[in-house]
Design an enzyme around this catalytic site. Structure first.
Site, short mmCIF file in Angstrom:
data_model
loop_
_atom_site.label_atom_id
_atom_site.label_comp_id
_atom_site.label_asym_id
_atom_site.label_seq_id
_atom_site.Cartn_x
_atom_site.Cartn_y
_atom_site.Cartn_z
N LYS A 107 0.85 -1.20 0.00
CA LYS A 107 0.00 0.00 0.00
C LYS A 107 0.88 1.23 0.00
O LYS A 107 1.76 1.39 0.84
CB LYS A 107 -0.91 0.02 1.23
CG LYS A 107 -1.79 1.29 1.31
CD LYS A 107 -2.70 1.27 2.52
CE LYS A 107 -2.03 1.71 3.79
NZ LYS A 107 -1.77 3.18 3.83
N LYS A 116 -7.69 7.99 -1.15
CA LYS A 116 -9.02 8.35 -0.60
C LYS A 116 -9.56 9.64 -1.22
O LYS A 116 -9.89 10.60 -0.52
CB LYS A 116 -8.95 8.49 0.92
CG LYS A 116 -8.46 7.26 1.67
CD LYS A 116 -8.47 7.51 3.17
CE LYS A 116 -7.93 6.34 3.97
NZ LYS A 116 -6.46 6.22 3.85
N ASP A 174 -14.02 14.66 -3.79
CA ASP A 174 -14.16 15.99 -4.38
C ASP A 174 -15.39 15.96 -5.29
O ASP A 174 -16.13 14.96 -5.30
CB ASP A 174 -12.89 16.37 -5.16
CG ASP A 174 -12.61 17.86 -5.16
OD1 ASP A 174 -13.57 18.64 -5.42
OD2 ASP A 174 -11.46 18.26 -4.90
N THR A 186 -11.03 2.98 10.22
CA THR A 186 -10.92 2.09 11.37
C THR A 186 -10.35 2.79 12.60
O THR A 186 -10.30 2.21 13.68
CB THR A 186 -10.05 0.86 11.03
OG1 THR A 186 -8.80 1.29 10.47
CG2 THR A 186 -10.75 -0.05 10.04
#
Length: 235
Positions: A34, A63, A66, A117
């Protein structure tokens, strides 16, 4: 659908640290990693090219959130990098998520973040002014993500089974907040072990500090890999 390789969160601030970390693993081993905001903003597309040339898979965790047109345009740029998976915030809405998928195309998996999370129910209700339960909020976002035609969601493993029941069995549940038994929780709130995630039915897991900050990262990765794939022998 399920990915056997735990996704390693490369939460490093520099290119050199990433090179040193990846250099610990055999050159012929394909990892799934990632790349998040810190690393991407520090290094940029050069980092993606480097990792792909090593033969690794990439989840680009930016993430996006917009207006639909901006997100669609940004996704066209990200599609050209050759990543394997990326994400948006489900809070951006169905129209935005559909625009993101249109910009990204069908070859790259697109997920939506439900609730981070690191977010507790109390925080969600106080700061986001969402007065339902955390579970209901997550399920609502998951259903909207499914409606938008995305591949899945980023969620806690604690919610994975309910999400699949509310959407479809092949709807991806990627779960961060994974910590081996006895590991420090850090800033995460809704955590599970790799073995628990396997039993619950997560499709992908993301693990960062328990691997990257371990005294022996390769051994730590191998241990988590075995637990995630239910290959730990009972005593």
């Amino acid at each position: 659908m399920r990915e056997e390789r735990p996704i390693i969160a490369l939460d490093f601030p520099s290119f050199e640290q990433v090179k040193a970390f990846l250099g610990l693993f055999p050159s012929d081993e394909s990892l799934y990693v990632k790349v998040g905001m810190e690393l991407y903003y520090a290094v940029g597309p050069e980092m993606i090219t480097y990792i792909k040339n090593l033969g690794h898979s990439i989840f680009l965790d930016l993430k996006l959130h917009d207006i639909p047109n901006t997100v669609e345009s940004a996704m066209r740029v990200l599609a050209g990098l050759g990543v394997d998976m990326t994400n948006v915030h489900a809070a951006g809405g169905v129209e935005m998520m559909r625009a993101a998928k249109a910009g990204l195309g069908e070859e790259i998996k697109l997920l939506a973040v439900t609730q981070l999370t690191s977010t507790s129910e109390e925080q969600m209700q106080e700061y986001q002014n969402i007065q339902s339960s955390l579970r209901d909020s997550v399920l609502h976002y998951a259903q909207k993500t499914y409606e938008a035609g995305l591949d899945g969601v980023v969620c806690s493993a604690q919610e994975a089974a309910a999400i699949k029941q509310a959407t479809a069995p092949d709807f991806i549940c990627l779960t961060p907040g994974i910590r081996p038994q006895g590991a420090a929780v850090g800033d995460q709130k809704r955590v599970v072990t790799p073995g628990d995630a396997y039993q619950i039915g997560s499709d992908y897991i993301v693990v960062g500090r328990p691997i990257t900050q371990a005294a022996d990262p390769v051994t730590a990765y191998r241990t988590i890999y075995k637990e995630w794939n239910n290959k730990i022998q009972s005593p």
